[in-house]
Design an enzyme around this catalytic site. Structure first.
Site, PDB file in Angstrom:
ATOM      1  N   HIS A 141      -3.137   5.424 -14.891  1.00  0.00           N
ATOM      2  CA  HIS A 141      -2.858   4.341 -13.930  1.00  0.00           C
ATOM      3  C   HIS A 141      -2.749   2.976 -14.568  1.00  0.00           C
ATOM      4  CE1 HIS A 141      -5.639   7.463 -12.363  1.00  0.00           C
ATOM      5  NE2 HIS A 141      -4.624   7.648 -11.563  1.00  0.00           N
ATOM      6  N   GLY A 179      -6.615  -7.002  -3.889  1.00  0.00           N
ATOM      7  CA  GLY A 179      -6.048  -5.714  -3.476  1.00  0.00           C
ATOM      8  C   GLY A 179      -4.553  -5.668  -3.764  1.00  0.00           C
ATOM      9  N   ARG A 183      -0.601 -10.643  -5.600  1.00  0.00           N
ATOM     10  CA  ARG A 183      -1.586 -11.727  -5.706  1.00  0.00           C
ATOM     11  C   ARG A 183      -2.160 -11.802  -7.119  1.00  0.00           C
ATOM     12  NH1 ARG A 183      -4.661 -10.741  -0.883  1.00  0.00           N
ATOM     13  NH2 ARG A 183      -3.388 -11.444   0.839  1.00  0.00           N
ATOM     14  N   ASP A 234      -7.891 -12.498   9.641  1.00  0.00           N
ATOM     15  CA  ASP A 234      -7.740 -12.288  11.078  1.00  0.00           C
ATOM     16  C   ASP A 234      -9.105 -12.198  11.740  1.00  0.00           C
ATOM     17  OD1 ASP A 234      -6.527  -9.923   9.356  1.00  0.00           O
ATOM     18  OD2 ASP A 234      -7.860  -9.017  10.844  1.00  0.00           O
TER      19      ASP A 234
HETATM   20  N1  HPA Z   1      -9.649  -4.399   8.658  1.00  0.00           N
HETATM   21  C1  HPA Z   1      -9.850  -3.972   7.406  1.00  0.00           C
HETATM   22  N2  HPA Z   1      -9.538  -4.690   6.343  1.00  0.00           N
HETATM   23  C2  HPA Z   1      -8.997  -5.889   6.531  1.00  0.00           C
HETATM   24  C3  HPA Z   1      -8.762  -6.384   7.810  1.00  0.00           C
HETATM   25  C4  HPA Z   1      -9.110  -5.597   8.917  1.00  0.00           C
HETATM   26  O1  HPA Z   1      -8.933  -5.976  10.064  1.00  0.00           O
HETATM   27  N3  HPA Z   1      -8.190  -7.613   7.661  1.00  0.00           N
HETATM   28  C5  HPA Z   1      -8.098  -7.850   6.343  1.00  0.00           C
HETATM   29  N4  HPA Z   1      -8.581  -6.808   5.648  1.00  0.00           N
END
Ligand code: HPA
Length: 233
Positions: free
Chosen positions: A5, A21, A25, A206
């Site tokens: 990998h 992740g 980025r 969010d």
């Molecule tokens: N859930 C899981 N991981 C996340 C979320 C979510 O709502 N938003 C950003 N990463």
């Protein structure tokens, strides 16, 4: 030689590694924060770069989404490449009132619905925790840079689309869990297994209580404060 990998050779990756992740980025961080960044990995588009920050050698490696993907990249970084300080820089959904879009959540511990630690530990319910030294340093740096940060237990969820998501989130929020990500439980477990330091910092992208979401642009800007903290500690 590399791994299936990661095409980096031994020595290509610094002891300190930032872990977004999203591989794009990783590229953004390398290009905007590091001096002389060199790309050491392109396998599966999961970019990794090494450069320097204020004279210190630092790498930044995408991990993909979810605990199994984190498992692959973090295991190899630690076992094959000698990473000693792994700092996840990601995004999360907020579960608690008062933790708003763009705030930074520093994960003290991770609770999960994943099967990975059930498989590892059987009847024992392991508590994956952050490196205290990194946590303390991040907290102090956030204060110094006047970034609003919250230190809390977080929920590392196995499903972004979960039939019982609302129910789980409400239950965990009632036990003080601040936010949801999908990777931290495995990062902390591996760091504890191999005796290295790990920390997760997340910007709130969010709000799962109100349904508010950051725009792509807001995500990026909120991210910058957190990257600065991660690089300075
Ligand atoms: N859930 C899981 N991981 C996340 C979320 C979510 O709502 N938003 C950003 N990463």
């Amino acid at each position: 030689m590399g791994t299936p990998h990661n095409m980096a050779n031994k020595g290509d990756i610094a002891e300190k590694v930032l872990l977004p992740g999203d591989p794009m980025r990783a590229k953004f961080i390398a290009e905007n924060f590091l001096e002389n960044p060199v790309c050491y990995n392109e396998v599966r588009g999961m970019y990794g770069f090494t450069g320097t920050y204020k004279g210190e050698r630092v790498s930044v490696q995408g991990t993909g989404m979810g605990m199994p993907s984190m498992h692959i990249y973090a295991s190899e970084l630690i076992r094959e490449y000698g990473a000693k300080r792994l700092i996840r820089v990601g995004t999360c959904g907020s579960l608690r009132e008062g933790i708003d879009l763009k705030d930074v959540v520093i994960a003290m511990a991770s609770t999960t619905d994943s099967g990975m630690n059930k498989d590892r530990f059987g009847s024992i319910s392991f508590a994956p925790t952050a490196s205290f030294s990194l946590l303390k340093a991040a907290w102090e740096k956030a204060e110094e840079l006047q970034v609003k940060a919250v230190v809390s237990n977080i929920f590392t969820s196995d499903k972004f689309y979960d039939d019982r998501g609302n129910e789980k989130n409400a239950l965990l929020a009632s036990y003080g869990v601040a936010a949801v990500d999908m990777e931290t439980c495995e990062l902390y477990t591996l760091a504890l297994k191999y005796g290295v330091d790990a920390l997760t910092m997340l910007t709130v992208s969010d709000n799962l209580l109100t349904g508010e979401k950051c725009t792509a642009e807001e995500r990026q800007t909120a991210f910058l404060d957190m990257i600065r903290i991660a690089l300075e500690i």
